[in-house]
Design a protein around this motif. Structure first.
Motif, PDB file in Angstrom:
ATOM      1  N   ILE A  24     -30.710   9.274 -11.895  1.00  0.00           N
ATOM      2  CA  ILE A  24     -29.445   8.571 -12.089  1.00  0.00           C
ATOM      3  C   ILE A  24     -28.395   9.514 -12.665  1.00  0.00           C
ATOM      4  O   ILE A  24     -27.191   9.350 -12.416  1.00  0.00           O
ATOM      5  CB  ILE A  24     -29.649   7.312 -12.974  1.00  0.00           C
ATOM      6  N   MET A  25     -28.805  10.543 -13.417  1.00  0.00           N
ATOM      7  CA  MET A  25     -27.852  11.538 -13.912  1.00  0.00           C
ATOM      8  C   MET A  25     -27.275  12.351 -12.753  1.00  0.00           C
ATOM      9  O   MET A  25     -26.074  12.626 -12.711  1.00  0.00           O
ATOM     10  CB  MET A  25     -28.518  12.455 -14.940  1.00  0.00           C
ATOM     11  N   LEU A  31     -21.020  10.711  -8.098  1.00  0.00           N
ATOM     12  CA  LEU A  31     -20.103   9.583  -8.253  1.00  0.00           C
ATOM     13  C   LEU A  31     -18.850  10.031  -9.007  1.00  0.00           C
ATOM     14  O   LEU A  31     -17.722   9.683  -8.621  1.00  0.00           O
ATOM     15  CB  LEU A  31     -20.793   8.449  -9.018  1.00  0.00           C
ATOM     16  N   GLY A  32     -19.036  10.820 -10.070  1.00  0.00           N
ATOM     17  CA  GLY A  32     -17.898  11.325 -10.836  1.00  0.00           C
ATOM     18  C   GLY A  32     -17.003  12.224 -10.003  1.00  0.00           C
ATOM     19  O   GLY A  32     -15.770  12.148 -10.101  1.00  0.00           O
ATOM     20  N   VAL A 130     -24.861   2.056 -11.548  1.00  0.00           N
ATOM     21  CA  VAL A 130     -25.449   3.300 -12.057  1.00  0.00           C
ATOM     22  C   VAL A 130     -25.796   3.156 -13.535  1.00  0.00           C
ATOM     23  O   VAL A 130     -26.900   3.512 -13.976  1.00  0.00           O
ATOM     24  CB  VAL A 130     -24.486   4.484 -11.827  1.00  0.00           C
ATOM     25  N   PHE A 131     -24.866   2.609 -14.319  1.00  0.00           N
ATOM     26  CA  PHE A 131     -25.109   2.494 -15.753  1.00  0.00           C
ATOM     27  C   PHE A 131     -26.077   1.360 -16.082  1.00  0.00           C
ATOM     28  O   PHE A 131     -26.780   1.418 -17.097  1.00  0.00           O
ATOM     29  CB  PHE A 131     -23.783   2.339 -16.498  1.00  0.00           C
ATOM     30  N   ILE A 158     -21.891  13.088 -18.447  1.00  0.00           N
ATOM     31  CA  ILE A 158     -22.066  13.731 -17.143  1.00  0.00           C
ATOM     32  C   ILE A 158     -20.973  13.274 -16.181  1.00  0.00           C
ATOM     33  O   ILE A 158     -20.421  14.071 -15.415  1.00  0.00           O
ATOM     34  CB  ILE A 158     -23.470  13.410 -16.580  1.00  0.00           C
ATOM     35  N   PHE A 159     -20.630  11.987 -16.252  1.00  0.00           N
ATOM     36  CA  PHE A 159     -19.535  11.463 -15.431  1.00  0.00           C
ATOM     37  C   PHE A 159     -18.226  12.150 -15.823  1.00  0.00           C
ATOM     38  O   PHE A 159     -17.439  12.555 -14.964  1.00  0.00           O
ATOM     39  CB  PHE A 159     -19.428   9.949 -15.617  1.00  0.00           C
TER      40      PHE A 159
END
Length: 414
Positions: A24-25, A31-32, A130-131, A158-159
């Motif tokens: 997910i990271m 995604l970011g 995601v979160f 990370i985002f």
């Protein structure tokens, strides 16, 4: 400081060992990047590339945001009822691919409005999913509940890291490949998210019935719980102030303070430098104190920040003040996610979406009020409006805390 750095290294190592969390990271990185490529250039695309007026662009953003709120709310409730939100995440990512490809190859206002309202409206749930998956991975792990905010802040960091380099790279893509290339890259990032989720995210074994029973509370009943509703209103006010400020900054610096474009560049480049260490630091603090204390601190720092901007007389006055911007944003966009999830621990998708929607509503308020306030009262007084919004948020959050304390005292004495 050395103890803090050693502790963060150990927590990073632990995070990498949690089942599903590394995946997910990595997903969060892509995604970011997709967000960092698109959001800074939205108005440039709509007004300069498509030929929208300021008014039609405002309507475009308003309709898109409203559809995004409705669709993301429906998807969030659905994701908390099904046994495995992996495929909800994939669905949202595929919607993002379609939406961004539509933007890459169409310049028709109404076609773009459909792509934005429907497909990107669905894709706006990707962040919440995601979160929510990250929170579920932590809940299933051996991580102590007190340390969950720290690990969620690592995920949020990370985002944010994507934003430190994303817009700069995007500007070069835009220069050499135009908006078509920009949106193709964003679509590709969503495709990578979908592929990683499909191949590497593990399915949950929880029974569907057990999960749906916990998540069957009507949304209206959830939203209008006093604690949740007051926090939603407070975060909406903070988001509105942040949007007003970001839209006003360039005009304020150049037309009121007499600064140049280089001053604007410095002002906008300072917060990202500090946001990452602040996010990690406040995440570490959240393991040692209640999150609501940090949330109230974040609201208060926002109030101080906007008051100082109101009294600024030269561009260089704003440089150091931007550190406060990084501090309050690190709290209200990092700790806040876990803070909202703690209200609904069995419904992380809905909880994260409520936080996300408060930001969207605040953005809409900022979009609608900026022109009115700036035209009627001037660019400096936009920051007075920001201070009023954040003052209202501070009053709500501190008032809620006082009401809770009074209620606890009555319960103890009774």
């Amino acid at each position: 400081m050395s103890n803090f750095i050693a502790s963060m290294k150990q927590h990073a190592k632990t995070a990498w060992g949690i089942q599903g969390f590394p995946t997910i990271m990595v997903i969060n990185i892509f995604l970011g990047i997709s967000h960092a490529f698109i959001l800074p250039f939205n108005s440039l695309f709509g007004i300069d590339e498509v030929g929208m007026s300021n008014t039609t662009f405002g309507i475009f953003m308003l309709v898109s945001s409203l559809c995004g709120i409705v669709l993301s709310t429906i998807i969030a409730k659905l994701s908390d009822r099904v046994p495995d939100r992996k495929f909800i995440l994939i669905l949202c990512s595929v919607a993002g691919i379609i939406g961004y490809l539509g933007f890459a190859y169409s310049r028709n206002y109404f076609v773009l409005l459909i792509f934005s309202s429907v497909f990107l409206g669905v894709a706006s749930s990707t962040f919440a999913q995601v979160f929510a998956i990250g929170r579920e991975a932590l809940t299933r792990s051996d991580v102590p509940s007190k340390q969950v905010p720290l690990y969620m802040n690592i995920l949020r960091t990370i985002f944010a890291l994507s934003w430190t380099v994303g817009p700069a790279i995007a500007s070069y893509v835009l220069l050499f490949m135009g908006f078509t290339g920009l949106f193709v890259v964003a679509a590709t990032c969503n495709a990578v998210v979908a592929i990683i989720a499909l191949l590497f995210l593990h399915r949950r074994s929880e029974a569907a019935g057990a999960k749906s029973e916990k998540a069957n509370i009507p949304l209206k009943k959830i939203v209008f719980q006093p604690t949740i509703f007051i926090n939603l209103v407070a975060f909406t006010f903070i988001s509105a102030a942040t949007t007003l400020s970001s839209m006003n900054m360039a005009q304020f610096v150049t037309k009121v303070l007499g600064g140049g474009k280089e001053d604007i560049g410095i002002i906008f480049s300072i917060p990202p430098v500090f946001e990452i260490p602040f996010m990690l630091g406040f995440g570490y603090m959240a393991t040692r104190m209640k999150s609501d204390r940090l949330i109230r601190l974040g609201a208060f720092l926002a109030l101080v920040y906007f008051c100082l901007l109101f009294f600024a007389d030269a561009p260089w006055h704003i440089f150091s003040v931007q550190i406060l911007s990084a501090a309050y944003i690190s709290i209200t966009s990092g700790i806040a996610i876990t803070y909202f999830q703690d209200f609904l621990p069995e419904m992380p998708g809905t909880a994260t979406n409520l936080y996300s929607n408060s930001n969207k509503v605040g953005n809409m308020i900022g979009f609608l009020l900026f022109g009115i306030i700036a035209d009627a009262f001037g660019y400096r007084n936009v920051y007075l409006a920001c201070a009023i919004f954040t003052l209202a948020a501070v009053v709500l959050l501190f008032g809620l805390n006082r009401a809770k304390s009074a209620s606890n005292q009555v319960s103890v004495s009774g």
